[in-house]
Structures are given as C-alpha cells and as structure tokens.
Design a protein around this motif. Structure first.
Motif, mmCIF file in Angstrom:
data_model
loop_
_atom_site.group_PDB
_atom_site.id
_atom_site.type_symbol
_atom_site.label_atom_id
_atom_site.label_comp_id
_atom_site.label_asym_id
_atom_site.label_seq_id
_atom_site.Cartn_x
_atom_site.Cartn_y
_atom_site.Cartn_z
ATOM 1 N N GLN A 210 32.641 -9.293 -6.994
ATOM 2 C CA GLN A 210 33.529 -10.414 -6.658
ATOM 3 C C GLN A 210 33.191 -11.008 -5.296
ATOM 4 N N VAL A 211 33.072 -10.136 -4.291
ATOM 5 C CA VAL A 211 32.834 -10.651 -2.940
ATOM 6 C C VAL A 211 31.422 -11.205 -2.803
ATOM 7 N N LEU A 212 30.466 -10.616 -3.512
ATOM 8 C CA LEU A 212 29.110 -11.174 -3.474
ATOM 9 C C LEU A 212 29.082 -12.564 -4.096
ATOM 10 N N ASN A 213 29.751 -12.708 -5.230
ATOM 11 C CA ASN A 213 29.795 -14.016 -5.878
ATOM 12 C C ASN A 213 30.476 -15.041 -4.990
ATOM 13 N N TRP A 214 31.639 -14.686 -4.442
ATOM 14 C CA TRP A 214 32.406 -15.613 -3.603
ATOM 15 C C TRP A 214 31.663 -15.945 -2.311
ATOM 16 N N GLY A 215 31.167 -14.919 -1.643
ATOM 17 C CA GLY A 215 30.494 -15.137 -0.365
ATOM 18 C C GLY A 215 29.190 -15.897 -0.514
ATOM 19 N N ASP A 216 28.366 -15.539 -1.479
ATOM 20 C CA ASP A 216 27.084 -16.230 -1.660
ATOM 21 C C ASP A 216 27.299 -17.661 -2.152
ATOM 22 N N SER A 217 28.333 -17.859 -2.963
ATOM 23 C CA SER A 217 28.641 -19.216 -3.399
ATOM 24 C C SER A 217 29.013 -20.097 -2.215
ATOM 25 N N TRP A 218 29.904 -19.600 -1.361
ATOM 26 C CA TRP A 218 30.310 -20.407 -0.210
ATOM 27 C C TRP A 218 29.189 -20.539 0.820
ATOM 28 N N ALA A 219 28.288 -19.575 0.881
ATOM 29 C CA ALA A 219 27.129 -19.727 1.760
ATOM 30 C C ALA A 219 26.299 -20.936 1.330
ATOM 31 N N GLU A 220 26.074 -21.047 0.029
ATOM 32 C CA GLU A 220 25.294 -22.181 -0.481
ATOM 33 C C GLU A 220 26.075 -23.481 -0.347
ATOM 34 N N ARG A 221 27.352 -23.437 -0.654
ATOM 35 C CA ARG A 221 28.183 -24.639 -0.549
ATOM 36 C C ARG A 221 28.269 -25.133 0.896
ATOM 37 N N SER A 222 28.218 -24.200 1.844
ATOM 38 C CA SER A 222 28.376 -24.563 3.250
ATOM 39 C C SER A 222 27.172 -25.297 3.821
ATOM 40 N N THR A 223 26.060 -25.297 3.094
ATOM 41 C CA THR A 223 24.873 -26.003 3.577
ATOM 42 C C THR A 223 24.341 -27.056 2.611
ATOM 43 N N LYS A 224 24.694 -26.964 1.311
ATOM 44 C CA LYS A 224 24.049 -27.830 0.322
ATOM 45 C C LYS A 224 24.999 -28.728 -0.456
ATOM 46 N N SER A 225 26.286 -28.426 -0.444
ATOM 47 C CA SER A 225 27.223 -29.181 -1.277
ATOM 48 C C SER A 225 27.695 -30.449 -0.582
ATOM 49 N N GLU A 226 28.507 -31.216 -1.289
ATOM 50 C CA GLU A 226 29.091 -32.425 -0.721
ATOM 51 C C GLU A 226 29.954 -32.097 0.494
ATOM 52 N N PHE A 227 30.628 -30.948 0.484
ATOM 53 C CA PHE A 227 31.403 -30.506 1.644
ATOM 54 C C PHE A 227 30.532 -30.470 2.890
ATOM 55 N N TYR A 234 30.881 -36.835 8.949
ATOM 56 C CA TYR A 234 32.088 -37.120 9.723
ATOM 57 C C TYR A 234 32.006 -36.587 11.152
ATOM 58 N N LYS A 235 30.871 -35.943 11.485
ATOM 59 C CA LYS A 235 30.665 -35.351 12.814
ATOM 60 C C LYS A 235 31.704 -34.267 13.113
ATOM 61 N N ILE A 236 32.095 -33.561 12.065
ATOM 62 C CA ILE A 236 33.013 -32.434 12.212
ATOM 63 C C ILE A 236 32.229 -31.154 12.501
ATOM 64 N N ALA A 237 31.015 -31.059 11.961
ATOM 65 C CA ALA A 237 30.144 -29.904 12.196
ATOM 66 C C ALA A 237 28.697 -30.363 12.191
ATOM 67 N N THR A 238 27.855 -29.587 12.825
ATOM 68 C CA THR A 238 26.424 -29.853 12.793
ATOM 69 C C THR A 238 25.786 -29.005 11.699
ATOM 70 N N GLN A 239 24.580 -29.385 11.304
ATOM 71 C CA GLN A 239 23.877 -28.592 10.307
ATOM 72 C C GLN A 239 23.643 -27.177 10.811
ATOM 73 N N GLY A 240 23.397 -27.065 12.119
ATOM 74 C CA GLY A 240 23.211 -25.738 12.710
ATOM 75 C C GLY A 240 24.451 -24.877 12.584
ATOM 76 N N GLU A 241 25.621 -25.453 12.822
ATOM 77 C CA GLU A 241 26.874 -24.711 12.654
ATOM 78 C C GLU A 241 27.048 -24.254 11.213
ATOM 79 N N LEU A 242 26.711 -25.135 10.294
ATOM 80 C CA LEU A 242 26.864 -24.803 8.875
ATOM 81 C C LEU A 242 25.905 -23.683 8.459
ATOM 82 N N GLU A 243 24.715 -23.668 9.043
ATOM 83 C CA GLU A 243 23.772 -22.583 8.745
ATOM 84 C C GLU A 243 24.313 -21.254 9.254
#
Length: 274
Positions: A210-227, A234-243
């Motif tokens: 469960q945690v691997l699925n959730w964590g790895d999913s959000w890891a990918e979403r945090s750098t590649k998704s529309e979010f 919106y200048k809320i975060a930098t790509q470096g912060e997201l990485e």
C-alpha cells in the motif's frame, strides 16, 4: 438560471500516474456508503467518471437499469468505454458532459453520484443544483470527497508536509477546495437539499504494498503530472523543490513503519422538489 461554462482546471490532470490510481477504485469501496439504497432497475448518472472502474462496477448492483458515466475529457472516456467492452457491461455507456449544464431533461435519473469530483470544481453548489434538476423527486444525490487537511503521515517528514502545502496552494489557485470533504454538508444544504445523511471513511495505508504504491505514485505525480506543471506555472514551487518532494515520497514509502491516513466526507441527499 444562466448556465456556467466549465472553466475548472483539474489539479491532478490525466498523467498515467494519476489515471492508474483511479483505475484501481472499486464501487464496493468508493460507494459503500449508499450501495444499500440501490435497486436493480435504477437509472444512475456517474459524473466525473474518469476511466470508469466505479461506473462499470455499478452494473453488478443495477443489472436491469442503466448507468451513464460522464466526463469532460474525451481521451479518458475512451478508456472507460474500452473497460465496459472488456467487462461485458451492456447496460452502461459513457458520454462527454459538462456538470454545470447537463444534456439531460429534468427528472432523468434515480441517482446521481460523484467520487472525488466536487473538490475540483470552482462552483460545487451550482453543480449540485444542476444535479438536483436531473434527479427525480425522491431520488438520490451521493457524493464523496477527500479532505486533504486531514492527511497525516508517519514517520514525520517536513518535505512531505511542504508537499501538502503546495497541493493546497495549487488547488486554491484553481479556485478549488482541497478540503472538500468537510464542506459537503454545507454545500448540499446551500444547493437546496434538505433530507441529508452524512458519513465518513478513511483511506489507511500501512501494508508495504500500500505505502509503496501510494508513495511511488505521488513521487511520479509530484514531478510529471498536471499538478507539478501547475505548481511551477503558478510559481508556487520550483522543479527542484518538486524533485526533492519526489525523493521524500520514495524514501518514506520504503520505511518499515510508514503510515498514511486521511478522511473522506460522504453525503447522501434525497431530492425533494416540492
């Protein structure tokens, strides 16, 4: 009433890291709070149906009725249609639709259902009023939404807490409400509904898969998704912060004591048009 055009921007988008999660959802989990209300000959509208796993699941509970799933993204509707074909679900269909201006006559449905939809809308009350229009007197409007403000994790990581702050800021910039679960009751009241039942449930992750699925999913979403794209735009975060956030998700998900939980609000309203 003048209809609103849909100007909502979906915070999650439809990157595979998002849609793969949505495809895992089942009607037994997502709609458990109102499944006992269903009868086998009902006509049900699933608004914001995504890839259709919940929508198709309703066919088991409404075998002699009709289920219609709507979404505003043609590509995701094609995935839903393919799922219906492979599932041999003959009494379900998928159509493009605008939640603020539904292409159905008054009193067309026995049930309208939405899972994790209202949190992404700029005008959730207007959407509920439109649903009230197309649901028959005595029919049901059922909604379930997460409350991101209840998301807690352990072991604590300030980088993941920063992720949550960024998510709230992106959703707010889109005119959406990330903490929608706590507002469902007031939105249902403000839309003119009165016979309302509320409940809540949680998503709780602690098993390794469960945690691997959730964590790895959000890891990918945090750098590649529309979010991620919106956070940078919106200048809320930098790509470096997201990485860094993606790295934190992966690290957290591999801790033997990783734990994550959050609350869903669930509202069920019976339509009274008198």
């Amino acid at each position: 009433m003048e209809k609103k055009l849909s100007t909502d921007r979906y915070t999650h988008g439809h990157h595979s890291s998002v849609v793969d999660q949505h495809r895992k959802r089942t009607v037994e989990e997502a709609a458990a709070f109102f499944l006992p209300e269903l009868k086998n000959n009902m006509r049900l509208l699933d608004f914001g149906c995504g890839p259709g796993s919940i929508t198709v699941g309703f066919t088991k509970y409404i075998p002699d009725g009709e289920i219609i799933g709507i979404d505003i993204v043609p590509e995701i509707l094609e995935q839903a249609k393919q799922l219906a074909i492979t599932s041999n679900a003959s009494n379900v269909r998928f159509e493009e639709g605008n939640i603020y201006d539904l292409n159905y006559p008054d009193n067309s449905f026995d049930v309208a259902y939405g899972h994790q939809v209202l949190q992404h809308l700029q005008h959730p009350i207007e959407a509920l009023k439109e649903l009230k229009r197309v649901v028959k007197p005595g029919g049901i409007i059922a909604v379930r939404d997460a409350d991101y403000g209840t998301m807690v994790h352990s072991p604590s990581d300030p980088v993941l807490q920063h992720w949550l702050e960024i998510y709230h800021a992106v959703a707010s910039h889109n005119g959406a409400e990330a903490n929608a679960g706590r507002y469902l009751y007031s939105w249902l009241i403000d839309s003119g509904l009165s016979d309302i039942r509320m409940s809540s449930s949680t998503w709780t992750f602690y098993k390794q898969r469960q945690v691997l699925n959730w964590g790895d999913s959000w890891a990918e979403r945090s750098t590649k998704s529309e979010f991620a794209k919106q956070a940078v735009e919106y200048k809320i975060a930098t790509q470096g912060e997201l990485e860094l956030i993606a790295d934190a998700w992966r690290s957290w998900a591999r801790k033997p004591n990783a734990f994550f939980v959050f609350v869903h609000g669930e509202g069920l309203a019976y339509v009274n048009k008198s």
